[in-house]
Design an enzyme around this catalytic site. Structure first.
Site, PDB file in Angstrom:
ATOM      1  N   ASP A 131       0.858  -1.184   0.000  1.00  0.00           N
ATOM      2  CA  ASP A 131       0.000   0.000   0.000  1.00  0.00           C
ATOM      3  C   ASP A 131       0.897   1.238   0.000  1.00  0.00           C
ATOM      4  O   ASP A 131       1.783   1.379   0.846  1.00  0.00           O
ATOM      5  CB  ASP A 131      -0.916  -0.029   1.233  1.00  0.00           C
ATOM      6  CG  ASP A 131      -2.151   0.846   1.060  1.00  0.00           C
ATOM      7  OD1 ASP A 131      -2.047   1.892   0.400  1.00  0.00           O
ATOM      8  OD2 ASP A 131      -3.203   0.483   1.615  1.00  0.00           O
ATOM      9  N   ASP A 181      -3.418   7.434  -2.947  1.00  0.00           N
ATOM     10  CA  ASP A 181      -3.407   6.250  -2.083  1.00  0.00           C
ATOM     11  C   ASP A 181      -3.723   5.068  -2.988  1.00  0.00           C
ATOM     12  O   ASP A 181      -4.798   5.029  -3.600  1.00  0.00           O
ATOM     13  CB  ASP A 181      -4.482   6.461  -0.998  1.00  0.00           C
ATOM     14  CG  ASP A 181      -4.530   5.366   0.048  1.00  0.00           C
ATOM     15  OD1 ASP A 181      -3.713   4.428  -0.007  1.00  0.00           O
ATOM     16  OD2 ASP A 181      -5.414   5.461   0.928  1.00  0.00           O
ATOM     17  N   HIS A 239     -12.452   5.568   1.488  1.00  0.00           N
ATOM     18  CA  HIS A 239     -12.583   6.785   2.306  1.00  0.00           C
ATOM     19  C   HIS A 239     -12.415   8.030   1.465  1.00  0.00           C
ATOM     20  O   HIS A 239     -11.741   8.011   0.430  1.00  0.00           O
ATOM     21  CB  HIS A 239     -11.518   6.772   3.413  1.00  0.00           C
ATOM     22  CG  HIS A 239     -10.144   6.418   2.913  1.00  0.00           C
ATOM     23  ND1 HIS A 239      -9.241   7.364   2.539  1.00  0.00           N
ATOM     24  CD2 HIS A 239      -9.545   5.220   2.672  1.00  0.00           C
ATOM     25  CE1 HIS A 239      -8.132   6.771   2.125  1.00  0.00           C
ATOM     26  NE2 HIS A 239      -8.286   5.462   2.181  1.00  0.00           N
ATOM     27  N   HIS A 251      -7.836   9.977   5.829  1.00  0.00           N
ATOM     28  CA  HIS A 251      -9.211   9.539   6.115  1.00  0.00           C
ATOM     29  C   HIS A 251     -10.024  10.774   6.509  1.00  0.00           C
ATOM     30  O   HIS A 251      -9.997  11.209   7.646  1.00  0.00           O
ATOM     31  CB  HIS A 251      -9.226   8.474   7.211  1.00  0.00           C
ATOM     32  CG  HIS A 251      -8.547   7.216   6.778  1.00  0.00           C
ATOM     33  ND1 HIS A 251      -7.345   6.810   7.301  1.00  0.00           N
ATOM     34  CD2 HIS A 251      -8.876   6.290   5.852  1.00  0.00           C
ATOM     35  CE1 HIS A 251      -6.981   5.679   6.702  1.00  0.00           C
ATOM     36  NE2 HIS A 251      -7.891   5.341   5.831  1.00  0.00           N
ATOM     37  N   GLU A 288     -11.072   0.862  -2.023  1.00  0.00           N
ATOM     38  CA  GLU A 288     -10.126  -0.202  -1.714  1.00  0.00           C
ATOM     39  C   GLU A 288     -10.787  -1.493  -1.234  1.00  0.00           C
ATOM     40  O   GLU A 288     -10.887  -1.743  -0.043  1.00  0.00           O
ATOM     41  CB  GLU A 288      -9.073   0.261  -0.708  1.00  0.00           C
ATOM     42  CG  GLU A 288      -9.556   0.953   0.535  1.00  0.00           C
ATOM     43  CD  GLU A 288      -8.373   1.370   1.428  1.00  0.00           C
ATOM     44  OE1 GLU A 288      -7.431   0.587   1.599  1.00  0.00           O
ATOM     45  OE2 GLU A 288      -8.407   2.502   1.946  1.00  0.00           O
ATOM     46  N   GLU A 330      -6.355  -0.956  -4.635  1.00  0.00           N
ATOM     47  CA  GLU A 330      -6.849   0.381  -4.299  1.00  0.00           C
ATOM     48  C   GLU A 330      -6.439   1.406  -5.347  1.00  0.00           C
ATOM     49  O   GLU A 330      -5.312   1.386  -5.837  1.00  0.00           O
ATOM     50  CB  GLU A 330      -6.270   0.810  -2.936  1.00  0.00           C
ATOM     51  CG  GLU A 330      -6.684   2.209  -2.491  1.00  0.00           C
ATOM     52  CD  GLU A 330      -6.187   2.550  -1.089  1.00  0.00           C
ATOM     53  OE1 GLU A 330      -5.163   1.981  -0.664  1.00  0.00           O
ATOM     54  OE2 GLU A 330      -6.837   3.392  -0.427  1.00  0.00           O
TER      55      GLU A 330
END
Ligand code: MN
Ligand code: MN
Length: 301
Positions: free
Chosen positions: A85, A96, A156, A164, A190, A284
């Site tokens: 990640d 992200d 998110h 977040h 994700e 993601e």
């Protein structure tokens, strides 16, 4: 959101995409996890970005939030499934993205399930789409492969210097979630798929932290802790960090982190493990909705 902000999101996304490709190229069983994350984090810097969080390398039943501590000697195991990640930011505008690499054919369909779930979710994105609908598609896709989505891990909303940002995009059909995709916002989608029960629990292992901003509480702390807080806050605000980044600068980081934690100035991100020790796959992307168009910032490079 301005054109300039969109460009920063796109640049961060392109760097994250390149680093994800590099991860695929270099990760192999037997490789030290520490060497892997150091190479990926330094690639972020050489491409002109900054890490939005430490590179996470989550192996097998670990779902998320592991980055190696200083001097870690662990290696990528044989026959494993590895989630990497990656977070990159440009002036606080975050990309992200995550990918899964399998070193055993028995995990290929699990990874395919999570990847297909992400693809199906991204295809349906448009301003106004309900998060519950995104979750429905993610869940249906993962279940069609015979696996389960992880219910207590979500996508998110993203805001400047904030990974977040408050809204959750579920990985299952959650009618209680009344959120909708909105213009001029950024989101991470994700999906996590598992052959376990579909829940994660926190472990007692913590290798990722973030500061909590509360200047009043800083006053009573040792000078060393105050200096550390100010130094990290200036650079990262409340973006996550790991002690590994600072061990050459401060001698007793564990002590400092303990002080900050006791003072309520620290968020801890415990390593998350699948409840029944099922193995976990994750993919993601970050998307930006700008002037009614969807930009998948981390998909092309
Ligand atoms: Mn991520
Ligand atoms: Mn995320």
């Amino acid at each position: 959101m301005s054109e300039e902000v969109l460009e920063k999101y796109m640049k961060a996304g392109e760097i994250a995409c390149r680093v994800r490709k590099l991860a695929h190229a270099i990760v192999k069983p037997g490789m030290r996890v520490l060497e892997l994350v150091e190479r990926l984090e330094s690639e972020i810097l050489s491409l002109g970005g900054k890490p939005a969080f430490p590179i996470n390398v989550s192996i097998n039943e670990i779902a998320a939030h592991f980055t190696p501590p200083p001097h870690d000697t662990s290696v990528i195991p044989e026959n494993s499934i590895v989630k990497i990640d990656i977070g990159v930011h440009i002036d606080g505008y975050i990309a992200d993205t995550a990918t899964t690499i399998v070193f055993d054919p028995r995990y290929e369909r699990l990874a395919e399930a999570a990847n297909a779930a992400l693809e199906h979710a991204v295809k349906m994105l448009r301003p106004g789409v309900r998060f519950s609908e995104i979750g429905r598609v993610i869940e249906a896709t993962i279940r069609s492969y015979g696996y389960k989505p992880i219910l207590n891990l979500c996508g998110h909303s993203i805001d400047v210097y904030t990974i977040h940002a408050g809204e959750a995009i579920p990985n299952h059909y959650d009618l209680k979630n009344v959120g909708k995709l909105r213009n001029n916002r950024a989101y991470a989608i994700e999906p996590f798929a598992t052959d376990g029960v579909g829940l994660v629990d926190e472990t007692s292992v913590v290798t990722i932290y973030a500061l909590r901003y509360n200047p009043k509480k800083l006053k009573g702390l040792s000078l060393e802790s105050q200096t550390f807080f100010n130094r990290v806050f200036r650079e990262r605000r409340t973006l996550p960090f790991t002690p590994r980044w600072y061990i050459t600068e401060v001698t007793n980081i564990d002590n400092i982190l303990r002080q900050l934690s006791l003072a309520g100035l620290l968020t801890e991100y415990p390593v998350l493990v699948e409840r029944t020790r099922g193995v976990v796959a994750q993919f993601e992307h970050t998307v930006v909705v700008y002037r009614n168009s969807i930009y998948v910032t981390t998909s092309s490079c």
